[in-house]
Motif scaffolding. Structure first.
Motif, PDB file in Angstrom:
ATOM      1  N   VAL A  81      37.493  40.944  39.486  1.00  0.00           N
ATOM      2  CA  VAL A  81      37.843  41.745  40.664  1.00  0.00           C
ATOM      3  C   VAL A  81      36.948  41.286  41.810  1.00  0.00           C
ATOM      4  O   VAL A  81      35.731  41.491  41.779  1.00  0.00           O
ATOM      5  CB  VAL A  81      37.675  43.252  40.414  1.00  0.00           C
ATOM      6  CG1 VAL A  81      38.034  44.034  41.686  1.00  0.00           C
ATOM      7  CG2 VAL A  81      38.548  43.708  39.247  1.00  0.00           C
ATOM      8  N   ALA A  82      37.549  40.632  42.778  1.00  0.00           N
ATOM      9  CA  ALA A  82      36.812  40.115  43.932  1.00  0.00           C
ATOM     10  C   ALA A  82      37.096  41.008  45.124  1.00  0.00           C
ATOM     11  O   ALA A  82      38.248  41.358  45.382  1.00  0.00           O
ATOM     12  CB  ALA A  82      37.227  38.681  44.235  1.00  0.00           C
ATOM     13  N   THR A  83      36.025  41.362  45.848  1.00  0.00           N
ATOM     14  CA  THR A  83      36.169  42.317  46.943  1.00  0.00           C
ATOM     15  C   THR A  83      35.398  41.860  48.167  1.00  0.00           C
ATOM     16  O   THR A  83      34.238  41.457  48.072  1.00  0.00           O
ATOM     17  CB  THR A  83      35.645  43.705  46.516  1.00  0.00           C
ATOM     18  OG1 THR A  83      36.350  44.129  45.344  1.00  0.00           O
ATOM     19  CG2 THR A  83      35.844  44.739  47.620  1.00  0.00           C
ATOM     20  N   ILE A  84      36.065  41.895  49.296  1.00  0.00           N
ATOM     21  CA  ILE A  84      35.410  41.823  50.602  1.00  0.00           C
ATOM     22  C   ILE A  84      35.917  43.051  51.345  1.00  0.00           C
ATOM     23  O   ILE A  84      37.107  43.136  51.663  1.00  0.00           O
ATOM     24  CB  ILE A  84      35.753  40.509  51.339  1.00  0.00           C
ATOM     25  CG1 ILE A  84      35.133  39.307  50.604  1.00  0.00           C
ATOM     26  CG2 ILE A  84      35.275  40.571  52.794  1.00  0.00           C
ATOM     27  CD1 ILE A  84      35.383  37.955  51.247  1.00  0.00           C
TER      28      ILE A  84
ATOM     29  N   GLY B  67      48.312  35.355  40.411  1.00  0.00           N
ATOM     30  CA  GLY B  67      48.341  34.242  39.472  1.00  0.00           C
ATOM     31  C   GLY B  67      47.285  34.426  38.397  1.00  0.00           C
ATOM     32  O   GLY B  67      46.472  35.356  38.448  1.00  0.00           O
ATOM     33  N   THR B  68      47.323  33.548  37.411  1.00  0.00           N
ATOM     34  CA  THR B  68      46.321  33.580  36.342  1.00  0.00           C
ATOM     35  C   THR B  68      45.540  32.277  36.375  1.00  0.00           C
ATOM     36  O   THR B  68      46.134  31.204  36.461  1.00  0.00           O
ATOM     37  CB  THR B  68      47.001  33.737  34.972  1.00  0.00           C
ATOM     38  OG1 THR B  68      47.680  34.993  34.943  1.00  0.00           O
ATOM     39  CG2 THR B  68      45.988  33.690  33.837  1.00  0.00           C
ATOM     40  N   VAL B  69      44.220  32.386  36.334  1.00  0.00           N
ATOM     41  CA  VAL B  69      43.379  31.196  36.241  1.00  0.00           C
ATOM     42  C   VAL B  69      43.400  30.730  34.785  1.00  0.00           C
ATOM     43  O   VAL B  69      42.918  31.429  33.893  1.00  0.00           O
ATOM     44  CB  VAL B  69      41.928  31.496  36.668  1.00  0.00           C
ATOM     45  CG1 VAL B  69      41.027  30.283  36.425  1.00  0.00           C
ATOM     46  CG2 VAL B  69      41.875  31.901  38.139  1.00  0.00           C
ATOM     47  N   GLY B  70      43.996  29.576  34.549  1.00  0.00           N
ATOM     48  CA  GLY B  70      44.065  29.055  33.189  1.00  0.00           C
ATOM     49  C   GLY B  70      42.881  28.159  32.899  1.00  0.00           C
ATOM     50  O   GLY B  70      42.699  27.138  33.551  1.00  0.00           O
TER      51      GLY B  70
ATOM     52  N   MET C 105      40.989  41.970  45.143  1.00  0.00           N
ATOM     53  CA  MET C 105      42.037  41.365  44.312  1.00  0.00           C
ATOM     54  C   MET C 105      41.567  41.272  42.872  1.00  0.00           C
ATOM     55  O   MET C 105      40.414  40.971  42.595  1.00  0.00           O
ATOM     56  CB  MET C 105      42.490  40.004  44.844  1.00  0.00           C
ATOM     57  CG  MET C 105      41.441  38.917  44.924  1.00  0.00           C
ATOM     58  SD  MET C 105      42.187  37.380  45.593  1.00  0.00           S
ATOM     59  CE  MET C 105      40.810  36.235  45.370  1.00  0.00           C
ATOM     60  N   THR C 106      42.505  41.587  41.985  1.00  0.00           N
ATOM     61  CA  THR C 106      42.255  41.527  40.547  1.00  0.00           C
ATOM     62  C   THR C 106      42.955  40.294  40.013  1.00  0.00           C
ATOM     63  O   THR C 106      44.173  40.154  40.162  1.00  0.00           O
ATOM     64  CB  THR C 106      42.792  42.779  39.857  1.00  0.00           C
ATOM     65  OG1 THR C 106      42.117  43.921  40.400  1.00  0.00           O
ATOM     66  CG2 THR C 106      42.560  42.727  38.354  1.00  0.00           C
ATOM     67  N   VAL C 107      42.171  39.373  39.450  1.00  0.00           N
ATOM     68  CA  VAL C 107      42.706  38.094  39.008  1.00  0.00           C
ATOM     69  C   VAL C 107      42.397  37.913  37.528  1.00  0.00           C
ATOM     70  O   VAL C 107      41.253  38.091  37.091  1.00  0.00           O
ATOM     71  CB  VAL C 107      42.087  36.930  39.827  1.00  0.00           C
ATOM     72  CG1 VAL C 107      42.646  35.594  39.374  1.00  0.00           C
ATOM     73  CG2 VAL C 107      42.331  37.139  41.326  1.00  0.00           C
ATOM     74  N   LEU C 108      43.430  37.575  36.766  1.00  0.00           N
ATOM     75  CA  LEU C 108      43.273  37.420  35.324  1.00  0.00           C
ATOM     76  C   LEU C 108      42.896  35.986  34.962  1.00  0.00           C
ATOM     77  O   LEU C 108      43.313  35.043  35.622  1.00  0.00           O
ATOM     78  CB  LEU C 108      44.576  37.795  34.615  1.00  0.00           C
ATOM     79  CG  LEU C 108      45.143  39.172  34.945  1.00  0.00           C
ATOM     80  CD1 LEU C 108      46.445  39.410  34.180  1.00  0.00           C
ATOM     81  CD2 LEU C 108      44.129  40.272  34.636  1.00  0.00           C
TER      82      LEU C 108
END
Ligand code: MN
Length: 285
Positions: free
Chosen positions: A269-272, A127-130, A278-281
């Protein structure tokens, strides 16, 4: 085991860099009629369903997980419980910066309690954070999220981890300002869960989990859950002292120091490492 949801409400098992479509297993969930349950039926039966999911994954040809659109990993979370200022250094940075506290009294979590985010705010990794209010500051908050696996009420911390079905990465997106947390943090798209749920057996020790987020290639937050003020187990004890947690409820454990604003066009880009990345736009709201 890694369980995802993707494309047109498909259910997947992720193995390596491939996703195996196991949607057919959902046909074995009980048919429901109104009043509909407020918990997640698959998470409730996950122990029973695991062999079925594994068998279905064995039989399904995989496809690159990079090529699918990732949805939130839990179908029907009944509620999203979130921890405010649960890392000491984040509490310090909030106290020090008026752009973060906006004159609100910021108390330690033991005094502030937990808050709830609207389920309507949830999106998946694709998804995209608007950004809803471009004239205000919207910040990223990367967090470890525990997925509750069975009904939990008045649980002691010693027993609490046995109530966890799995974990995912969470982004508790936040518009800064004077309003109540639950209001500012429940904007559509301001809760990102993904990229998939990792079952609890894959994270033996949730008190030692690295988490990072990069924005446009720059590291903004980089921490370990050993620095949580209240651990996952203590958060479950704290939450269930007040209310019952149900299968599929999501527990956002709080964000470390390093929160910072994002703008449309940014890439997070959030990583655990024990879960994935995950790459989130970020886009227009
Ligand atoms: Mn948060």
């Amino acid at each position: 085991m890694r369980i995802c949801r993707f494309d047109d409400d498909r259910l997947g098992v992720v193995r390596g860099d491939r996703v195996h479509d196991v949607t057919s297993v959902l046909d074995r969930l009980p048919a429901v009629r109104p009043p509909f349950p407020r918990h997640d039926l698959l998470i409730e039966r996950l122990a029973e369903f695991r062999p079925l999911l594994e068998a279905a994954a064995d039989a399904a040809p995989g496809r690159p997980v990079d090529g699918v659109r990732l949805l939130p990993p839990v179908m029907n979370p009944g509620k999203i419980v979130a921890a405010p200022v649960n890392y000491k250094k984040h509490l310090d940075e909030v106290h020090a910066d008026a752009a973060l506290h906006h004159g609100n009294q910021i108390h330690a979590i033991q005094r502030a309690g937990l808050f709830l985010k609207a389920t309507s705010s949830v999106i998946g990794a694709s998804g995209t954070v608007g950004v809803r209010f471009p004239d205000r500051r919207t910040d990223h908050e990367v967090e470890l999220v525990a997925v509750i696996g069975r009904t939990a009420n008045k649980v002691r911390k010693e027993d609490a981890l046995s109530y966890v079905a799995g974990y995912c990465i969470g982004l508790d997106m936040t518009v800064r300002g004077p309003e109540e947390r639950s209001f500012r943090k429940s904007i559509d798209g301001y809760t990102v869960f993904g990229p998939w749920m990792v079952t609890a057996d894959e994270i033996a020790d949730p008190t030692d989990v690295d988490l990072t987020i990069e924005v446009n290639g720059q590291t903004r937050q980089n921490a370990n859950t050993r620095d949580l003020v209240l651990s996952v187990a203590e958060l479950i004890e704290f939450a269930t002292a007040f209310y019952t947690l149900h299968p599929g409820d999501m527990l956002m454990t709080g964000t470390p120091e390093g929160v910072s604003p994002v703008m449309p066009g940014d890439v997070m880009v959030a990583t655990i490492p024990s879960i994935g990345s995950m790459t989130v736009l970020v886009g227009e709201g």
